[in-house]
Design an enzyme around this catalytic site. Sequence first.
Site, PDB file in Angstrom:
ATOM      1  N   CYS A 115      27.205  47.388 -38.543  1.00  0.00           N
ATOM      2  CA  CYS A 115      26.280  47.150 -39.653  1.00  0.00           C
ATOM      3  C   CYS A 115      26.930  47.478 -40.980  1.00  0.00           C
ATOM      4  O   CYS A 115      27.838  48.316 -41.056  1.00  0.00           O
ATOM      5  CB  CYS A 115      25.045  48.026 -39.496  1.00  0.00           C
ATOM      6  N   ARG A 154      32.724  43.029 -40.814  1.00  0.00           N
ATOM      7  CA  ARG A 154      32.320  43.999 -39.802  1.00  0.00           C
ATOM      8  C   ARG A 154      31.525  43.327 -38.668  1.00  0.00           C
ATOM      9  O   ARG A 154      31.337  43.927 -37.622  1.00  0.00           O
ATOM     10  CB  ARG A 154      31.442  45.093 -40.435  1.00  0.00           C
ATOM     11  N   TRP A 181      24.162  44.452 -37.092  1.00  0.00           N
ATOM     12  CA  TRP A 181      24.851  44.061 -35.867  1.00  0.00           C
ATOM     13  C   TRP A 181      24.022  44.692 -34.750  1.00  0.00           C
ATOM     14  O   TRP A 181      24.021  45.903 -34.566  1.00  0.00           O
ATOM     15  CB  TRP A 181      26.272  44.610 -35.910  1.00  0.00           C
ATOM     16  N   ASN A 199      23.089  52.372 -40.270  1.00  0.00           N
ATOM     17  CA  ASN A 199      24.238  51.944 -39.475  1.00  0.00           C
ATOM     18  C   ASN A 199      24.475  53.016 -38.415  1.00  0.00           C
ATOM     19  O   ASN A 199      24.497  54.198 -38.746  1.00  0.00           O
ATOM     20  CB  ASN A 199      25.478  51.816 -40.377  1.00  0.00           C
ATOM     21  N   GLY A 200      24.659  52.624 -37.154  1.00  0.00           N
ATOM     22  CA  GLY A 200      24.933  53.616 -36.111  1.00  0.00           C
ATOM     23  C   GLY A 200      23.826  53.635 -35.066  1.00  0.00           C
ATOM     24  O   GLY A 200      23.053  52.693 -34.943  1.00  0.00           O
ATOM     25  N   GLU A 244      47.899  61.865 -22.079  1.00  0.00           N
ATOM     26  CA  GLU A 244      47.698  61.324 -23.431  1.00  0.00           C
ATOM     27  C   GLU A 244      47.944  62.410 -24.490  1.00  0.00           C
ATOM     28  O   GLU A 244      48.541  62.145 -25.540  1.00  0.00           O
ATOM     29  CB  GLU A 244      46.280  60.743 -23.539  1.00  0.00           C
ATOM     30  N   LYS A 296      50.682  62.083 -27.425  1.00  0.00           N
ATOM     31  CA  LYS A 296      50.324  62.204 -28.847  1.00  0.00           C
ATOM     32  C   LYS A 296      51.219  63.231 -29.526  1.00  0.00           C
ATOM     33  O   LYS A 296      51.726  63.007 -30.620  1.00  0.00           O
ATOM     34  CB  LYS A 296      48.856  62.630 -29.031  1.00  0.00           C
ATOM     35  N   GLU A 343      54.962  61.952 -29.799  1.00  0.00           N
ATOM     36  CA  GLU A 343      55.258  60.864 -30.739  1.00  0.00           C
ATOM     37  C   GLU A 343      55.041  61.286 -32.185  1.00  0.00           C
ATOM     38  O   GLU A 343      55.684  60.748 -33.085  1.00  0.00           O
ATOM     39  CB  GLU A 343      54.488  59.586 -30.400  1.00  0.00           C
ATOM     40  N   HIS A 355      53.777  73.336  -7.769  1.00  0.00           N
ATOM     41  CA  HIS A 355      54.823  72.544  -7.117  1.00  0.00           C
ATOM     42  C   HIS A 355      56.035  72.323  -8.020  1.00  0.00           C
ATOM     43  O   HIS A 355      56.795  71.384  -7.811  1.00  0.00           O
ATOM     44  CB  HIS A 355      54.239  71.209  -6.640  1.00  0.00           C
ATOM     45  N   LYS A 362      54.002  49.934 -34.296  1.00  0.00           N
ATOM     46  CA  LYS A 362      52.588  49.874 -33.893  1.00  0.00           C
ATOM     47  C   LYS A 362      52.412  48.908 -32.731  1.00  0.00           C
ATOM     48  O   LYS A 362      51.685  49.181 -31.790  1.00  0.00           O
ATOM     49  CB  LYS A 362      51.729  49.442 -35.089  1.00  0.00           C
TER      50      LYS A 362
HETATM   51  O1  M6R Z   1      48.902  47.569 -28.490  1.00  0.00           O
HETATM   52  P1  M6R Z   1      48.972  48.230 -27.137  1.00  0.00           P
HETATM   53  O2  M6R Z   1      47.725  48.961 -26.790  1.00  0.00           O
HETATM   54  O3  M6R Z   1      49.362  47.285 -26.057  1.00  0.00           O
HETATM   55  O4  M6R Z   1      50.119  49.301 -27.277  1.00  0.00           O
HETATM   56  C1  M6R Z   1      50.508  50.069 -26.177  1.00  0.00           C
HETATM   57  C2  M6R Z   1      51.381  51.216 -26.581  1.00  0.00           C
HETATM   58  O5  M6R Z   1      52.516  50.764 -27.267  1.00  0.00           O
HETATM   59  C3  M6R Z   1      50.640  52.207 -27.483  1.00  0.00           C
HETATM   60  O6  M6R Z   1      49.467  52.669 -26.885  1.00  0.00           O
HETATM   61  C4  M6R Z   1      51.539  53.410 -27.811  1.00  0.00           C
HETATM   62  O7  M6R Z   1      51.757  54.155 -26.659  1.00  0.00           O
HETATM   63  C5  M6R Z   1      50.922  54.249 -28.924  1.00  0.00           C
HETATM   64  N1  M6R Z   1      51.897  54.532 -29.939  1.00  0.00           N
HETATM   65  C6  M6R Z   1      50.405  55.560 -28.444  1.00  0.00           C
HETATM   66  O8  M6R Z   1      49.841  56.307 -29.476  1.00  0.00           O
END
Ligand code: M6R
Length: 607
Positions: free
Chosen positions: A2, A27, A74, A98-99, A479, A483, A486, A502, A602
């Site tokens: 929205c 949106r 929406w 919105n929400g 994950e 995070k 990276e 183990h 990205k």
């Molecule tokens: O665009 P995608 O979801 O296919 O990308 C997959 C990975 O490259 C992406 O998730 C990557 O691991 C990120 N940098 C993690 O934060």
Amino acid sequence: MCGIVGVLGSGSIAGSIVDALKRLEYRGYDSAGVATLENGKLERRRAEGKLKNLEAKLAAAPLLGSIGIGHTRWATHGKPTETNAHPHASRGLAVVHNGIIENFKALREELAAKGYAFATQTDSEIAAFVVEDELAKGKSPAEAVHAGLKRLRGAFALVYLFEGENNLLIGARQGAPLAVGYGDGEMYLGSDALALAPFTDRVAYLEEGDWVVVRREGADIRDASGKPVQRRIQRSPAGSLLAEKGNYRHFMAKEIHEQPEVVGHTLAHYVDMAAMRLKPFAWPVDPKTLGRISIVGCGTAYFAGLVGKYWIERFARLPVEIDVASECRYREAPVERNGLTIVISQSGETADTLASLRYVKDNGSKTVGVVNVPTSSIARLTDAAAPTLAGPEIGVASTKAFTCQLAAMACLAISLGRARGAIDEAREAALLAELVLTPGLLAEALKLEPAAETVAHAIARARDVLYLGRGTAYPLALEGALKLKELSYIHAEGYPAGELKHGPIALIDEAMPVIVIAPRDAVFEKTVSNMQEVAARGGRLVLIGEKHAAEEAAVAIEHVLAMPDMGANFAPIVYAAPIQMLAYHTAVIMGKDADQPRNLAKSVTVE
Ligand code: M6R
């Protein structure tokens, strides 16, 4: 999603409100409306469909007021009809929203018993009635909104217009964005600076829990407790508006905080909130015929798939095989003809994921794409689309795309369970009732940001970090480690907590933080045992878990990130927030570029 616009202007402002709403068309919406005050009386025009339908109504019956609110809706609760379109009105006021308001059913019953008559199927209408209810107690509009907000639960933004108040709009932010625009003798409110661009480039962004009393002379911003607060007025140059950071230092921080809103919208795509049923999903193959299912993705998308595996196996009783896409494409795995592969990707362009999709398709599998970019190659090539509605993700580290992938996977798992008869209608409703609480819980979890920053100072001094989790918290441990790696370049590993003995237990010493992700689920006690093993060897524990659970654990824990109490089924969606904030703040403390970590792209469109 929205869109909201509010204007305290001069002359007739309905046309300007519609122009501003046009800037929010990106949106997505399916109805629209405007309300203004004419001689102090509320007047509304609303229409199904696109803004041109609303413009036609305004041409036939113009609105002349100089103060007003507008909305593109929406649909989440109730069909996209004119009746359900915003602004919603009750005696003496109108509101745009919105929400999602989670407790609307309970409030509706409470207010219906007091004689309030509801005209729509929306959750939004309740936001008008709670404030009317407070006004009826003799409160001023500002007091009534402040009291009304305390009765609403969920993740939302609101703007109120009051009859007889030609110089007053009141806005509120709780989990969905709202910006205040400063003009010359005029003031504005909008979902983002893009909506306000026709009026002004001087914008302040409300922070979580803020509400604001706006008059032509300026804005009085208050925090949730009612204390006056200052929010910096910044210039938003027109060219940068589509990719603006708002109050945030980095896109990643902004995207972390967008999660209550975008997860809510993703859920609303799949769930009929009023009926608490899943909307029909067009599976490209009959789920009843499947003997197993495959999932493919890379990086964070792969971890979302791993959580999805746990959910599909639990709710649909269907075995799931999951592959990292770079392995899937070359290992010549046998593919079931007329089987089903779910392909997960934010960008929809990741080379390995795309190649895996082509491989399974060529070998006869039907495919579903859990994809964020609807025009991408993967979205176009898959047989059925299961979209995530995260919006553009600019930060290289995936955050809001991940939680939206989880939200979509949860819905797909429940849908498979229903289609295969593994869960009945009552269980579907119970699971969905738990799932739709996650946007509000995410908003709660985001309040842990100062605590996460404190812990990040300790992590920033470490050379290695271990993340542990069991069940669906195990993929989150992976994950969390990704995070941190990276963003901060600190070595980190994610492990199933049960695997500690183990091997990795040999690593435990006073120098290595051990981050334990432990929602209160069926394996919580087991995870507590693992924490005891770490503590006994002088390890430095950080627990992400519920407050009471941490107290009961009776283990020497250095830091606790105390999560809100919640059901365990969909905890990964909410527990993602603290692991993201930990990694983000560690990177910032270490002076790393949180939006563009070294060596990373990205979208990985090459092998
Ligand atoms: O665009 P995608 O979801 O296919 O990308 C997959 C990975 O490259 C992406 O998730 C990557 O691991 C990120 N940098 C993690 O934060």
